[in-house]
Structure formats: structure tokens, C-alpha cells
Scaffold this active site. Structure first.
Site, PDB file in Angstrom:
ATOM      1  CE  LYS A 111      -4.429  -1.525   1.795  1.00 24.09           C
ATOM      2  NZ  LYS A 111      -5.499  -1.318   2.787  1.00 24.09           N
ATOM      3  CE  LYS A 194      -5.946  -7.832  -2.136  1.00 20.69           C
ATOM      4  NZ  LYS A 194      -5.822  -7.482  -0.699  1.00 20.69           N
ATOM      5  CE  LYS A 197     -13.855  -2.946   0.218  1.00 23.39           C
ATOM      6  NZ  LYS A 197     -13.676  -2.848   1.681  1.00 23.39           N
TER       7      LYS A 197
HETATM    8  P1  AMP Z   1     -11.143  -5.241   2.734  1.00 22.98           P
HETATM    9  O1  AMP Z   1     -11.784  -5.017   1.393  1.00 22.98           O
HETATM   10  O2  AMP Z   1      -9.662  -5.104   2.627  1.00 22.98           O
HETATM   11  O3  AMP Z   1     -11.755  -4.467   3.835  1.00 22.98           O
HETATM   12  O4  AMP Z   1     -11.391  -6.776   3.083  1.00 22.98           O
HETATM   13  C1  AMP Z   1     -12.545  -7.260   3.748  1.00 22.98           C
HETATM   14  C2  AMP Z   1     -12.530  -8.772   3.746  1.00 22.98           C
HETATM   15  O5  AMP Z   1     -12.620  -9.271   2.406  1.00 22.98           O
HETATM   16  C3  AMP Z   1     -11.278  -9.401   4.345  1.00 22.98           C
HETATM   17  O6  AMP Z   1     -11.639 -10.570   5.068  1.00 22.98           O
HETATM   18  C4  AMP Z   1     -10.468  -9.767   3.143  1.00 22.98           C
HETATM   19  O7  AMP Z   1      -9.585 -10.845   3.388  1.00 22.98           O
HETATM   20  C5  AMP Z   1     -11.557 -10.169   2.151  1.00 22.98           C
HETATM   21  N1  AMP Z   1     -11.107  -9.969   0.770  1.00 22.98           N
HETATM   22  C6  AMP Z   1     -10.702  -8.800   0.206  1.00 22.98           C
HETATM   23  N2  AMP Z   1     -10.355  -8.976  -1.079  1.00 22.98           N
HETATM   24  C7  AMP Z   1     -10.532 -10.304  -1.351  1.00 22.98           C
HETATM   25  C8  AMP Z   1     -10.350 -11.111  -2.524  1.00 22.98           C
HETATM   26  N3  AMP Z   1      -9.912 -10.603  -3.684  1.00 22.98           N
HETATM   27  N4  AMP Z   1     -10.650 -12.433  -2.429  1.00 22.98           N
HETATM   28  C9  AMP Z   1     -11.106 -12.957  -1.266  1.00 22.98           C
HETATM   29  N5  AMP Z   1     -11.293 -12.258  -0.131  1.00 22.98           N
HETATM   30  C10 AMP Z   1     -11.016 -10.945  -0.169  1.00 22.98           C
END
Ligand code: AMP
Ligand code: TRP
Length: 331
Positions: A111, A194, A197
Site C-alpha cells: 500500500k 487480487k 477495491k
Molecule cells: P477489505 O476489502 O480489505 O476491507 O477486506 C474485507 C474482507 O474481504 C477481508 O476478510 C479480506 O480478506 C476479504 N477480501 C478482500 N479482497 C478479497 C479477494 N480478492 N478475495 C477474497 N477475499 C477478499
């Protein structure tokens, strides 16, 4: 009963990876655990957020969770900033964690990029706040996607160092729950990155507010290769886009990757993509309808979060008081 804590950032663009890798698992775990689910707005501001968008995204994530089946009566849903325990414990854990531990965190490196000197201090100590989230409830299990594994290992290290330094058996050892075929959903434009967002390309992700047409278009445009679909896992080698799409299909239809390989192996991508788009739309449409209904009543969503925050404080404040006593602060 064991306690679950998990969090999700309100930074917009909630996507299929969040749904399949996190949210859907949370909903399913509600039968066997006491759950605390948190919209982590304090984590979001480790990079600058527009205040109006932050408020809106916080509601949207809460609406998505409720629409997906989070039971806000049996369990707890709130936004992090309404419970001061998290920030206070994060400070205390800042004094337990070692610089060297944080220096190893790959998410910070990704990041912050080349501009490390200009990253916020909050972004660097982000994993301590996450550890505070978890430990403030004496959580035993944390369901997350694969990308959070390193942060959970750090949480375990922090808990053990605290227990050791003060000669107490206070924090439980946290177990990660990283299960299913969708622990790491990849970008639709690049099977080695990956789904995220923050990817600048809208076409890289399916969001939870995309229309049926957008979902179909993004899947139609998804990167593939010139070969037919693999019929065996061994054929995934060197074909990350094919693997990703087949995994998404398996996750959405709740079956194994092997079943998908049997069903579509040797076929062309075009028919498979049409089926995949139909499946994604069928899964997301009812959730989206409910999200729209909830977003039309923002006051009701806010009331759910306020009620959750009250119950979260009721659990975490006495635990924090014990921690203050262990440190030796006068009261
Ligand atoms: P975040 O978007 O970083 O707040 O992630 C929220 C949750 O979604 C966390 O448990 C992450 O591990 C999961 N997550 C985020 N991106 C992915 C992805 N590409 N595949 C699977 N899980 C994800
Ligand atoms: N860091 C997690 C992510 O970006 C979100 C998060 C914050 C979290 N606090 C948490 C996840 C506590 C699990 C438990 O995905």
C-alpha cells in the site's frame, strides 16, 4: 460459545471477492459462534477519505452485510469509531508490538509503495489496530480472506508477548478461519493480481452494486487465453485467469472446483462466461434489491449501527479495564 470478530473497510467498491471471501462466510458462521462484525472506519482513514463518501460507504457496507444475511439482533454489527475501546487498546498494543514485526508486513509495503516516507503513521501501525479490534473482545476465531493471514499471525504474536511480558494468561490464541474455494478472488483483468477495491480499472472487479448488464459485460470482457477450458487442476498451471473464473463459478454455485472442471472442461470460454454471468446476477440480485431498500432508509441503518456499538461497548469496555489494571494505570 466461541467468539468471532471480523472487519471490513468502508472504502467503496465492495466487490465479489469481499462477498465470497468474507461476507458469505460470516453469515454462515452465525449458527455456531457469537459474532461481532465491524465496519472498520478507523482503518479506512489510514489513507485520506472524503468525509461525505466515508459516511456513505459506511452505510453501504452495513447495508450489504444486513442484506447478505447478517443477523443484527442475534449478533453485533457496528462501525468501529463509535467504540473508543479500539483506539485506546491500539495505543497500548503500539507499545507491545516491535518495529521489526511491523516492518515485515507485506500489505504495508504494497500500500505504501515507493512512497514509504510519505505514508501515514496510521497505515504503518494498521495491524496493531486490527489486533486491538480482535483482542478487545477476547475473540477466539477470525474469518478472513487469504490476504489477512499475516496480520492474524501478528495478532497472535502480540497477544503472546502481552501475556508473557505481564505474566498473565489473558488473551486467547486467535484461530484464523480461511476456508472455501474463494479465499483469494483475482482481478478479472489480471489473474495474478487480487481483486481489490482500489484497482483503477472498474472492469477488474464485479461490485455489489453493479447492474445485471455491467456484471455480464465485465465477465464477457474478462481476460482469458486462447485455449479451451481446462478439465483438470493440473491444467491451471500458467492459466491464472481460467483458474480464477472457474473458482468463482465454484464459489457461486457452492460446489467444488473439480465439479466445475468436469462440467465445463474442454468447452469454449464464451458459453461458460454466459453461464457464469447468469449465476453471478442470480446470486447478487436479491442482495442488491435489499441493499437498495435499506439505503433508502439511512436512519434505520444508522440506528442498527448505534445499537450494535452500544452492545460492543458493553463487551469490550470491561475487558479494556482489566487490561488497564494489568498495565498498572491508577483509577
Ligand atoms: P477489505 O476489502 O480489505 O476491507 O477486506 C474485507 C474482507 O474481504 C477481508 O476478510 C479480506 O480478506 C476479504 N477480501 C478482500 N479482497 C478479497 C479477494 N480478492 N478475495 C477474497 N477475499 C477478499
Ligand atoms: N484489515 C482487514 C482488511 O483489510 C479488515 C479488518 C480490520 C479486520 N480489523 C479486522 C479483519 C479484524 C478481521 C478482524 O481486510
Amino acid at each position: 460459545m466461541n467468539r468471532i470478530f471480523s472487519g471490513i473497510q468502508p472504502t467503496g467498491n465492495l466487490h465479489l471477492g469481499n462477498y465470497l471471501g468474507a461476507i458469505r462466510n460470516w453469515v454462515r458462521l452465525q449458527d455456531t459462534y457469537n459474532c461481532v462484525f465491524c465496519v472498520v472506519d478507523l482503518h479506512a482513514v489510514t489513507v485520506w477519505q472524503d468525509p461525505v463518501e466515508l459516511r456513505n460507504s459506511t452505510r453501504e457496507v452495513a447495508a450489504a452485510l444486513i442484506a447478505s444475511g447478517v443477523d443484527v439482533k442475534q449478533h453485533i454489527l457496528f462501525n468501529q469509531s463509535q467504540v473508543p475501546t479500539h483506539a485506546e487498546l491500539a495505543w497500548l498494543l503500539n507499545c507491545v508490538t516491535r518495529m521489526g514485526w511491523l516492518n515485515r508486513m507485506t500489505q504495508f509495503k504494497e500500500k505504501a509503495g515507493k512512497n514509504r516516507e510519505n505514508a501515514s503513521v496510521g497505515l504503518f501501525s494498521y495491524p496493531n489496530l486490527m489486533a486491538a479490534d480482535i483482542l478487545a473482545y477476547k475473540t477466539t476465531h477470525v474469518p478472513v480472506g487469504e490476504d489477512q493471514k499475516q496480520h492474524l499471525e501478528l495478532t497472535r504474536d502480540i497477544a503472546q508477548k502481552f501475556n508473557h511480558d505481564f505474566g498473565v494468561d489473558f488473551f486467547p490464541v486467535v484461530e484464523p478461519i480461511i476456508t472455501g474455494v474463494a479465499t483469494r478472488i483475482m482481478s478479472l483483468r489480471d489473474g495474478t493480481a487480487k481483486m481489490s477495491k482500489s484497482d483503477p480499472s472498474e472492469n477488474s472487479r464485479i461490485t455489489m452494486v453493479d447492474s445485471a448488464e455491467d456484471i455480464a459485460r465485465k465477465i464477457r470482457k474478462a481476460k482469458t487465453d486462447p485455449l479451451d477450458l481446462p478439465s483438470d487442476k493440473a491444467e491451471f498451471s500458467g492459466r491464472p485467469e481460467a483458474e480464477n473464473l472457474m473458482r468463482i463459478y465454484a464459489a457461486l454455485s457452492d460446489c467444488s472446483v473439480d465439479k466445475v472442471l468436469i462440467k465445463f472442461g474442454g468447452q469454449q470460454f464464451s458459453t461458460f462466461k454466459q453461464d457464469l454471468a447468469d449465476l453471478a446476477v442470480a446470486t447478487l440480485a436479491p442482495i442488491q434489491d435489499e441493499m437498495r431498500r435499506l439505503m433508502a432508509e439511512p436512519d434505520a441503518v444508522d440506528a442498527v449501527l448505534r445499537d450494535g456499538a452500544q452492545r460492543a461497548r458493553d463487551i469490550s469496555e470491561p475487558i479494556l479495564q482489566e487490561i488497564r489494571d494489568i498495565f498498572g494505570f491508577l483509577r
